[in-house]
Design a protein around this motif. Structure first.
Motif, PDB file in Angstrom:
ATOM      1  N   VAL A 234      -2.170 -80.278 -53.587  1.00  0.00           N
ATOM      2  CA  VAL A 234      -3.459 -79.490 -53.864  1.00  0.00           C
ATOM      3  C   VAL A 234      -4.040 -78.744 -52.956  1.00  0.00           C
ATOM      4  O   VAL A 234      -4.165 -79.278 -51.768  1.00  0.00           O
ATOM      5  CB  VAL A 234      -4.467 -80.452 -54.510  1.00  0.00           C
ATOM      6  N   TYR A 235      -4.445 -77.378 -53.346  1.00  0.00           N
ATOM      7  CA  TYR A 235      -5.155 -76.473 -52.189  1.00  0.00           C
ATOM      8  C   TYR A 235      -6.692 -76.015 -52.709  1.00  0.00           C
ATOM      9  O   TYR A 235      -6.839 -76.255 -53.828  1.00  0.00           O
ATOM     10  CB  TYR A 235      -4.176 -75.427 -51.939  1.00  0.00           C
ATOM     11  N   ALA A 236      -7.403 -75.654 -51.879  1.00  0.00           N
ATOM     12  CA  ALA A 236      -8.662 -75.117 -52.107  1.00  0.00           C
ATOM     13  C   ALA A 236      -8.746 -73.567 -51.458  1.00  0.00           C
ATOM     14  O   ALA A 236      -8.353 -73.658 -50.248  1.00  0.00           O
ATOM     15  CB  ALA A 236      -9.688 -75.734 -51.752  1.00  0.00           C
ATOM     16  N   VAL A 237      -9.135 -72.561 -52.162  1.00  0.00           N
ATOM     17  CA  VAL A 237      -9.283 -71.217 -51.723  1.00  0.00           C
ATOM     18  C   VAL A 237     -11.028 -71.220 -51.866  1.00  0.00           C
ATOM     19  O   VAL A 237     -11.521 -71.661 -52.760  1.00  0.00           O
ATOM     20  CB  VAL A 237      -9.026 -70.273 -52.527  1.00  0.00           C
ATOM     21  N   PHE A 238     -11.800 -70.973 -50.472  1.00  0.00           N
ATOM     22  CA  PHE A 238     -13.260 -70.786 -50.593  1.00  0.00           C
ATOM     23  C   PHE A 238     -13.621 -69.688 -49.663  1.00  0.00           C
ATOM     24  O   PHE A 238     -12.893 -68.982 -48.958  1.00  0.00           O
ATOM     25  CB  PHE A 238     -13.794 -72.220 -50.211  1.00  0.00           C
ATOM     26  N   GLY A 239     -15.051 -69.413 -49.823  1.00  0.00           N
ATOM     27  CA  GLY A 239     -15.433 -68.439 -48.577  1.00  0.00           C
ATOM     28  C   GLY A 239     -16.589 -68.811 -47.736  1.00  0.00           C
ATOM     29  O   GLY A 239     -17.336 -69.720 -48.110  1.00  0.00           O
ATOM     30  N   ARG A 240     -16.586 -68.102 -46.717  1.00  0.00           N
ATOM     31  CA  ARG A 240     -17.893 -68.085 -45.819  1.00  0.00           C
ATOM     32  C   ARG A 240     -17.691 -67.056 -45.014  1.00  0.00           C
ATOM     33  O   ARG A 240     -16.788 -66.417 -44.758  1.00  0.00           O
ATOM     34  CB  ARG A 240     -17.872 -69.624 -45.161  1.00  0.00           C
ATOM     35  N   LYS A 241     -18.821 -66.962 -44.119  1.00  0.00           N
ATOM     36  CA  LYS A 241     -18.785 -66.081 -42.887  1.00  0.00           C
ATOM     37  C   LYS A 241     -17.752 -66.279 -41.847  1.00  0.00           C
ATOM     38  O   LYS A 241     -17.490 -67.541 -41.862  1.00  0.00           O
ATOM     39  CB  LYS A 241     -20.282 -65.821 -42.501  1.00  0.00           C
ATOM     40  N   PRO A 242     -17.196 -65.434 -41.209  1.00  0.00           N
ATOM     41  CA  PRO A 242     -16.328 -65.501 -40.200  1.00  0.00           C
ATOM     42  C   PRO A 242     -17.015 -66.107 -38.857  1.00  0.00           C
ATOM     43  O   PRO A 242     -18.169 -66.296 -38.922  1.00  0.00           O
ATOM     44  CB  PRO A 242     -15.843 -64.139 -39.831  1.00  0.00           C
ATOM     45  N   GLU A 243     -16.091 -66.479 -38.111  1.00  0.00           N
ATOM     46  CA  GLU A 243     -16.628 -67.453 -37.137  1.00  0.00           C
ATOM     47  C   GLU A 243     -17.168 -66.401 -35.782  1.00  0.00           C
ATOM     48  O   GLU A 243     -16.454 -65.259 -35.795  1.00  0.00           O
ATOM     49  CB  GLU A 243     -15.545 -68.056 -36.445  1.00  0.00           C
ATOM     50  N   ALA A 244     -18.107 -66.858 -35.463  1.00  0.00           N
ATOM     51  CA  ALA A 244     -18.702 -65.833 -34.204  1.00  0.00           C
ATOM     52  C   ALA A 244     -17.781 -65.810 -33.079  1.00  0.00           C
ATOM     53  O   ALA A 244     -17.606 -66.899 -32.316  1.00  0.00           O
ATOM     54  CB  ALA A 244     -20.104 -66.294 -33.795  1.00  0.00           C
ATOM     55  N   LEU A 245     -17.129 -64.796 -32.843  1.00  0.00           N
ATOM     56  CA  LEU A 245     -16.324 -64.656 -31.370  1.00  0.00           C
ATOM     57  C   LEU A 245     -16.559 -63.571 -30.577  1.00  0.00           C
ATOM     58  O   LEU A 245     -17.174 -62.561 -31.072  1.00  0.00           O
ATOM     59  CB  LEU A 245     -14.697 -64.518 -31.989  1.00  0.00           C
ATOM     60  N   GLY A 246     -16.591 -63.761 -29.486  1.00  0.00           N
ATOM     61  CA  GLY A 246     -16.893 -62.657 -28.332  1.00  0.00           C
ATOM     62  C   GLY A 246     -18.436 -62.673 -27.973  1.00  0.00           C
ATOM     63  O   GLY A 246     -19.169 -64.052 -28.302  1.00  0.00           O
ATOM     64  N   ALA A 247     -18.942 -61.775 -27.435  1.00  0.00           N
ATOM     65  CA  ALA A 247     -20.217 -61.709 -26.863  1.00  0.00           C
ATOM     66  C   ALA A 247     -21.394 -61.825 -27.982  1.00  0.00           C
ATOM     67  O   ALA A 247     -22.320 -62.293 -27.798  1.00  0.00           O
ATOM     68  CB  ALA A 247     -20.164 -60.750 -25.678  1.00  0.00           C
ATOM     69  N   SER A 248     -21.209 -60.788 -28.671  1.00  0.00           N
ATOM     70  CA  SER A 248     -22.130 -60.495 -30.056  1.00  0.00           C
ATOM     71  C   SER A 248     -21.873 -61.536 -31.148  1.00  0.00           C
ATOM     72  O   SER A 248     -21.015 -61.995 -31.391  1.00  0.00           O
ATOM     73  CB  SER A 248     -21.726 -59.194 -30.393  1.00  0.00           C
ATOM     74  N   PRO A 249     -23.210 -62.218 -31.649  1.00  0.00           N
ATOM     75  CA  PRO A 249     -23.218 -63.273 -32.419  1.00  0.00           C
ATOM     76  C   PRO A 249     -23.219 -62.550 -33.898  1.00  0.00           C
ATOM     77  O   PRO A 249     -23.255 -63.218 -34.955  1.00  0.00           O
ATOM     78  CB  PRO A 249     -24.555 -63.729 -32.237  1.00  0.00           C
ATOM     79  N   TYR A 250     -23.199 -61.110 -33.894  1.00  0.00           N
ATOM     80  CA  TYR A 250     -23.034 -60.446 -35.435  1.00  0.00           C
ATOM     81  C   TYR A 250     -21.719 -60.197 -35.947  1.00  0.00           C
ATOM     82  O   TYR A 250     -20.734 -60.192 -35.239  1.00  0.00           O
ATOM     83  CB  TYR A 250     -23.909 -59.249 -34.988  1.00  0.00           C
ATOM     84  N   CYS A 251     -21.762 -60.496 -37.427  1.00  0.00           N
ATOM     85  CA  CYS A 251     -20.476 -60.196 -37.868  1.00  0.00           C
ATOM     86  C   CYS A 251     -19.965 -58.550 -37.958  1.00  0.00           C
ATOM     87  O   CYS A 251     -20.888 -57.837 -38.061  1.00  0.00           O
ATOM     88  CB  CYS A 251     -20.675 -60.796 -39.236  1.00  0.00           C
ATOM     89  N   LYS A 252     -18.750 -58.577 -38.008  1.00  0.00           N
ATOM     90  CA  LYS A 252     -18.137 -57.334 -38.036  1.00  0.00           C
ATOM     91  C   LYS A 252     -17.463 -57.202 -39.578  1.00  0.00           C
ATOM     92  O   LYS A 252     -17.041 -58.382 -40.128  1.00  0.00           O
ATOM     93  CB  LYS A 252     -17.235 -56.798 -37.005  1.00  0.00           C
TER      94      LYS A 252
END
Length: 324
Positions: free
Chosen positions: A230-248
């Motif tokens: 059994v699997y699950a597909v779901f959504g959320r914001k990406p992980e914060a990577l790098g120096a900037s905390p904002y999403c691309k």
């Protein structure tokens, strides 16, 4: 008088012929004239009209009136033509009743045979059932699967709170298990494959704080892959990577994770969430003129299904786009 017709004058002959014609008309009219039954009791009159007898059993006399006003007292009798027509109607009704009875009997036998072919376990879940899970207010977007006799269900909750200049959506997902299709006895827990060890990026940018932002897992959808689990597909914001905390772009993505494993360590063993990406279609989907398209890209609600032992994802309905 008939023997002396030849000795009379033409006027007498005409009168005699007219008299004979009136007698013939009177005789022909006797079978079709209106009957007047002289009975004071209306109920007895109805009975007498049906069987020709009064309530006391004595024959009922009817008075027939012809067009000339003459009255004749006769015993009630049925006209042979009318009797034959009534018999045909009764036979037709009996034939129709027999045919209907035959079809009804065949229908009952068919239902009995079909009900005996369907197992009782399958009939148990035919009717829709309202499943109430104690997950707090505003839980929605559920999914449900059955795996090896156990029912698994997911749902999402959300509430909004304003912090500074941003309206935040705080989301939580839950997974519940039960051995009953009605979830009478159920156990639920939060659905967080990262167990809190995930730092999301922020919407907005260095120049402007976002008016709306979100946090947490959204809209988990369970699906079963026979032979794998059994699997699950779901959504959320990406992980914060790098120096900037904002999403691309994309600022919201889809993940897949294995919830129940049937073959641990197999090719599709996914104990930790894996981000779903468009692959070779990414450039086509994400390359656009920022002057014309200022709204950020969000990947939401990919719909999973298994076809010919391959995992498929419906990415778009219009245009209809399916990823493998």
């Amino acid at each position: 008088p008939h023997s002396s017709l030849h000795t009379r004058s033409p006027v007498a002959k005409a009168q005699q012929q007219q008299h004979l014609q009136q007698q013939q008309q009177q005789q022909c009219t006797l079978g079709s004239v209106t009957q007047r039954v002289s009975i004071s009791n209306p109920v007895a009159a109805v009975a007498a009209g049906l069987n020709g007898h009064s309530s006391s059993g004595a024959p009922v006399h009817h008075q027939h009136s012809s067009g000339s006003g003459a009255g004749l007292h006769l015993h009630h009798h049925h006209h042979p033509t009318h009797s034959r027509a009534a018999d045909k109607q009764r036979q037709a009704r009996l034939m129709l009743i027999r045919r209907l009875a035959t079809w009804v009997a065949l229908g009952v036998v068919g239902l009995v045979v079909l009900s005996s072919m369907v197992p009782a376990a399958e009939l148990e879940g035919v009717s829709p059932t309202d499943v109430l899970l104690d997950l707090g207010p505003y839980f929605f977007n559920p999914s449900i699967v059955r795996h090896r006799g156990v029912y698994l269900s997911t749902a999402r909750t959300a509430h909004m709170k304003r912090i500074d200049r941003t309206n935040w959506w705080f989301n939580e997902a839950y997974i519940c298990m039960s051995t009953s299709s009605t979830f009478k006895s159920v156990s639920c827990r939060k659905f967080d494959p990262w167990q809190g060890r995930f730092q999301e990026c922020l919407w907005g940018n260095e120049r402007k704080v976002a008016d709306v932002d979100t946090q947490g897992v959204e809209d988990p959808k369970l699906f079963m892959w026979p032979g794998k689990g059994v699997y699950a597909v779901f959504g959320r914001k990406p992980e914060a990577l790098g120096a900037s905390p904002y999403c691309k772009d994309p600022i919201f993505v889809q993940f897949v994770v294995q919830v129940v494993a049937e073959e641990p360590g197999g090719e599709w063993s996914i104990p930790r969430p894996t981000e779903l990406k468009p692959g070779i279609f990414a450039e086509q989907l994400y390359s656009r003129d920022p002057k014309k398209h200022q709204e950020p890209i969000k990947e939401k609600n990919w719909m999973p299904f298994v076809w010919q032992e391959q995992l498929m994802m419906v990415h778009s309905v219009f245009p209809h786009r399916v990823f493998r």
